[in-house]
Design a protein around this motif. Sequence first.
Motif, PDB file in Angstrom:
ATOM      1  N   UNK A  15       0.841  -1.184   0.000  1.00 30.66           N
ATOM      2  CA  UNK A  15       0.000   0.000   0.000  1.00 30.66           C
ATOM      3  C   UNK A  15       0.883   1.244   0.000  1.00 30.66           C
ATOM      4  N   UNK A  16       0.965   1.917  -1.141  1.00 25.42           N
ATOM      5  CA  UNK A  16       1.744   3.154  -1.191  1.00 25.42           C
ATOM      6  C   UNK A  16       1.106   4.248  -0.329  1.00 25.42           C
ATOM      7  N   UNK A  17       1.923   5.167   0.125  1.00 22.98           N
ATOM      8  CA  UNK A  17       1.442   6.303   0.911  1.00 22.98           C
ATOM      9  C   UNK A  17       1.136   7.459  -0.040  1.00 22.98           C
ATOM     10  N   UNK A  18      -0.052   8.033   0.097  1.00 15.99           N
ATOM     11  CA  UNK A  18      -0.437   9.185  -0.721  1.00 15.99           C
ATOM     12  C   UNK A  18      -0.214  10.478   0.056  1.00 15.99           C
ATOM     13  N   UNK A  19       0.336  11.432  -0.630  1.00 16.42           N
ATOM     14  CA  UNK A  19       0.471  12.783  -0.084  1.00 16.42           C
ATOM     15  C   UNK A  19      -0.548  13.634  -0.824  1.00 16.42           C
ATOM     16  N   UNK A  20      -1.525  14.142  -0.098  1.00 21.25           N
ATOM     17  CA  UNK A  20      -2.631  14.890  -0.710  1.00 21.25           C
ATOM     18  C   UNK A  20      -2.503  16.376  -0.420  1.00 21.25           C
ATOM     19  N   UNK A  21      -2.970  17.166  -1.384  1.00 24.66           N
ATOM     20  CA  UNK A  21      -3.139  18.603  -1.187  1.00 24.66           C
ATOM     21  C   UNK A  21      -4.249  19.075  -2.119  1.00 24.66           C
ATOM     22  N   UNK A  27       2.143   9.955  -5.081  1.00 24.20           N
ATOM     23  CA  UNK A  27       2.569   8.736  -4.378  1.00 24.20           C
ATOM     24  C   UNK A  27       3.659   8.048  -5.175  1.00 24.20           C
ATOM     25  N   UNK A  28       4.582   7.440  -4.451  1.00 21.16           N
ATOM     26  CA  UNK A  28       5.555   6.543  -5.068  1.00 21.16           C
ATOM     27  C   UNK A  28       4.875   5.195  -5.210  1.00 21.16           C
ATOM     28  N   UNK A  29       4.829   4.658  -6.408  1.00 23.51           N
ATOM     29  CA  UNK A  29       4.205   3.352  -6.602  1.00 23.51           C
ATOM     30  C   UNK A  29       5.239   2.235  -6.620  1.00 23.51           C
ATOM     31  N   UNK A 110      -1.386  -2.743  -4.309  1.00 17.18           N
ATOM     32  CA  UNK A 110      -0.658  -3.509  -5.296  1.00 17.18           C
ATOM     33  C   UNK A 110      -0.464  -4.921  -4.741  1.00 17.18           C
ATOM     34  N   UNK A 111      -0.415  -5.895  -5.635  1.00 21.81           N
ATOM     35  CA  UNK A 111      -0.192  -7.274  -5.221  1.00 21.81           C
ATOM     36  C   UNK A 111       1.113  -7.764  -5.832  1.00 21.81           C
ATOM     37  N   UNK A 112       2.030  -8.214  -4.974  1.00 21.85           N
ATOM     38  CA  UNK A 112       3.273  -8.848  -5.408  1.00 21.85           C
ATOM     39  C   UNK A 112       2.994 -10.342  -5.558  1.00 21.85           C
ATOM     40  N   UNK A 113       3.261 -10.850  -6.757  1.00 17.85           N
ATOM     41  CA  UNK A 113       3.055 -12.262  -7.072  1.00 17.85           C
ATOM     42  C   UNK A 113       4.410 -12.823  -7.489  1.00 17.85           C
TER      43      UNK A 113
END
Length: 180
Positions: A15-21, A27-29, A110-113
């Motif tokens: 789960x990437x962290x979102x920076x909102x304004x 976000x870094x994906x 995101x899912x790492x497989x």
Amino acid sequence: MQIQFYDIEGPARIEPRRIRDTRGFFMETFRDDWFRQNVADVAFVQDNHSLSAQVGTIRGLHYQSAPYAQGKIVRCLRGAIFDVAVDIRPQSPTFGKWVSEILTPENALQLWIPEGFAHGFCTLKPDTEVCYKTSELYRASHDCGIAFDDPDIGIVWPLDVSQATLSAKDREQPPLSSLR
């Protein structure tokens, strides 16, 4: 980024962290150093992008055989998917078991497989776009799959699978037992 592992060794929820304004968000994906340190020490060599027009489209369950097995990081850019990873490692104590996540642009999950897992997804909204990184180049000669509706796997798809939109290839995939 936050990470969650499952009872099945290998896959991970990221789960990437979102920076909102007032403009929206940033976000870094993906970040190579973070991924290698926290998830898996792999390099990514290809990005793929798919569009599925209809709700109820199932793509999968796909994998590439050795020596060209692929790991994948999957995310949904538009729409929504029920994303699935199935353990197909013959000697694994969790062979045939699966994990799933609902991936949407809103939740940014995101899912790492990792290698040794088959991957598939079902679209939950029209015009769904999915993007994924792979750790190995696509090789048609090693492109493989298993039946998405194999009762030995028992995936609980979020729709009536008799109504699913499938490719001809995905309708004819062999059962999981063919891997033993």
